[in-house]
Design an enzyme around this catalytic site. Structure first.
Site, PDB file in Angstrom:
ATOM      1  N   TYR A 468     -98.270  16.802  11.332  1.00 25.26           N
ATOM      2  CA  TYR A 468     -99.399  17.278  10.499  1.00 25.26           C
ATOM      3  C   TYR A 468    -100.672  17.525  11.275  1.00 25.26           C
ATOM      4  CZ  TYR A 468    -100.165  12.187   9.591  1.00 25.26           C
ATOM      5  OH  TYR A 468    -100.345  10.840   9.678  1.00 25.26           O
ATOM      6  N   HIS A 469    -100.537  18.473  12.237  1.00 23.69           N
ATOM      7  CA  HIS A 469    -101.668  18.951  13.025  1.00 23.69           C
ATOM      8  C   HIS A 469    -101.887  20.443  12.749  1.00 23.69           C
ATOM      9  CE1 HIS A 469    -100.853  15.544  16.178  1.00 23.69           C
ATOM     10  NE2 HIS A 469    -101.452  15.112  15.086  1.00 23.69           N
ATOM     11  N   ALA A 470    -102.048  20.807  11.502  1.00 22.06           N
ATOM     12  CA  ALA A 470    -102.173  22.216  11.117  1.00 22.06           C
ATOM     13  C   ALA A 470    -103.535  22.780  11.543  1.00 22.06           C
ATOM     14  CB  ALA A 470    -102.004  22.358   9.610  1.00 22.06           C
TER      15      ALA A 470
END
Length: 534
Positions: A468-470
């Site tokens: 979850y490093h968008a």
């Protein structure tokens, strides 16, 4: 009912908390901070190990999922995003990783003047309260506390020795002069508790009379007067409200929330907007495009002795650990999910690392962070830091409460496929080092029957997940396809900025929280300096 302020900020995540702090420091400026979620005071949020609980809890998390992807065997992958004060900094894995100097120099080379590493380093330092004190790369006394691990596990020590035996240098500060090497992670934990952006930037200044924080505030649409953003339409506890912005509306809703709100407000690709019943207000086709994310795959081994975190997390031992944390702020509950990190090159011809590793003396029932196994285990995960695959965030209707389509297109680029296979090979090399022999049991994931490159890639497709490093869905730039300019103003509109991870022109070689904090620190100066609209 009408709310009003000089600056109205959408989203009390990392960027929103930083902006609220810095803008409201001037008592003549009124700031309104809107957050769709609620409080961050729950024990699951405060205890670092509570990450395992908040990860899939809709009280704290939007609990999105990706669209099925060709590169991941048609799977839909759980895609968490923070939904509370502090945003994703209140549910993340606590790791403080800035990236490489080349990341920010690349931003500047793409035309974003003022965003080179030399330009942004002062903002990293301004935000930071490093437990070891200030130096050329680190700050002290800033709002965000950054600490070192409180307990060095013997398996972690063996892992560092093993990496060093393979020629991987120990690096006492991967956020310093160079990133490459192996080290204990720096963490956003203070006195055994999570130190989120809300902890550091928001809570200490909530008493300011010129700052209003409204939780449970779900924003429906941006309101305009011609090309100027003048406010927002929102709902709170079922009631319709309007928030008026005398100077600017600032979107800090993240790489999913910000492009989604722009699209349902009529800003995006005209053909797509008309197709979902949204009236086009401003044609900006790149809104929502360019999504990048880190895709992680993990290798798991049994451990030959009952000394891992798995055994400390159940029965009477867990009760003892809870008491220890309450009394001293140490022990199991004060750990981040990853203890040790490594930054390595997938091939020798690269100038800088492109692989990031996360190691923990624990293992999980599904191979991904979640329920700890009932047998001793250890886990090493890896992801490519600068992926080539890109995707999109796309509104599926005119109603902002309908989740958007999130399609990262993981592993669709051959370069990404090659890098993840090399990363898995590195995991096996690290586990096979002599230093870990005293602890190393059989490999349980992917397992001894997975041997060839094709088999490793198939495993990665089937078992990998988001970190979850968008980023990059409202990309900053000077080219016609950019969504915001280098001052983070939405191109072609007035009184509207985007300040969050969505503006990153390219993915940083790191977890994204530290860089997002830096972006908001710099943005606050841009806003207060009141750069003229072109």
């Amino acid at each position: 009912m009408n709310l009003d302020a000089d600056y109205v900020i959408v989203g009390a995540g990392t960027a929103g908390c930083v902006l609220a702090n810095r803008l409201s420091a001037d008592p003549s400026i009124r700031v309104l901070l809107l957050e769709a979620g609620g409080s961050d005071r729950h024990p699951y949020v405060q205890a670092p190990v509570g990450f395992l609980k908040t990860f899939q809890d809709p009280r704290f998390n939007w609990c999105f999922s990706t669209a099925p992807g060709d590169g991941v065997d048609g799977r839909s992958i759980f895609f968490p995003r923070g939904r509370l004060l502090g945003g994703s900094s209140s549910i993340n894995g606590h790791l403080y990783v800035r990236g490489q100097a080349r990341d920010f120099d690349t931003w500047a080379q793409l035309g974003n003047r003022g965003w080179s590493h030399e330009d942004v380093l002062p903002y990293f330092r301004r935000a930071e309260d490093r437990s070891g004190g200030a130096d050329a790369y680190h700050g002290a006394g800033g709002p965000q506390h950054v600490s070192d691990i409180h307990e060095r596990h013997p398996i972690c020590e063996a892992f560092l020795d093993g990496a060093e035996s393979l020629g991987v240098p120990r690096n006492p500060d991967y956020n310093g002069a160079r990133q490459e090497g192996v080290a204990y992670y720096q963490r956003t934990i203070r006195n055994g508790k999570r130190h989120s952006a809300a902890s550091g930037f928001l809570h200490p200044i909530r008493h300011r009379p010129n700052l209003e924080v409204v939780t449970g505030a779900a924003v429906d649409q941006i309101l305009f007067d011609g090309k100027r953003a003048v406010g927002l339409r929102l709902r709170q506890h079922g009631a319709a409200l309007t928030a008026t912005a005398r100077r600017e509306v600032i979107l800090a809703a993240g790489a999913v929330g910000s492009p989604h709100l722009l699209q349902v407000s009529g800003i995006g690709d005209p053909d797509h907007l008309r197709g979902i019943g949204v009236e086009v207000r401003h044609a900006l086709p790149s809104v929502g495009r360019g999504l990048q994310d880190h895709y992680a795959v993990r290798v798991v081994h049994r451990v030959t002795r009952p000394i891992t975190l798995n055994e400390r997390a159940r029965g009477p031992r867990l009760l003892w650990e809870i008491g220890k944390w309450l009394a001293t702020g140490t022990g199991l509950l004060a750990f981040s999910p990853a203890h040790v990190g490594a930054f390595l090159r997938s091939t020798d011809d690269l100038d800088d690392p492109d692989l990031q590793f996360v190691f923990t003396p624990a293992s999980y029932s599904d191979g991904v962070v979640g329920q700890l196994q009932r047998v001793p285990g250890m886990t090493l995960g890896v992801w490519q830091m600068r992926p080539h695959s890109t995707g999109h965030v796309r509104a599926l209707s005119a109603d902002v409460t309908d989740a958007p389509e999130i399609q990262p297109n993981y592993l669709t680029d051959p370069a990404d496929q090659h890098a993840i296979v090399q990363g898995l090979k590195w995991c096996r090399r690290l586990f096979a080092s002599d230093a870990l022999a005293a602890f190393r049991g059989p490999e349980t994931l992917p397992g001894a029957d997975i041997r060839t490159d094709d088999e490793l890639l198939a495993f990665a497709r089937a078992k990998g997940a988001t970190v979850y490093h968008a980023v990059s869905t409202c990309r900053m730039g000077t080219d016609p396809d950019a969504v915001v300019d280098p001052d983070l103003r939405v191109r072609g509109l007035v009184g509207l900025r985007v300040v969050d991870a969505s503006v990153m022109p390219t993915m940083v070689s790191a977890n994204t929280n530290a860089a997002t904090m830096m972006i908001a620190e710099k943005a606050s100066d841009l806003i207060l300096n009141n750069t003229p609209q072109p």
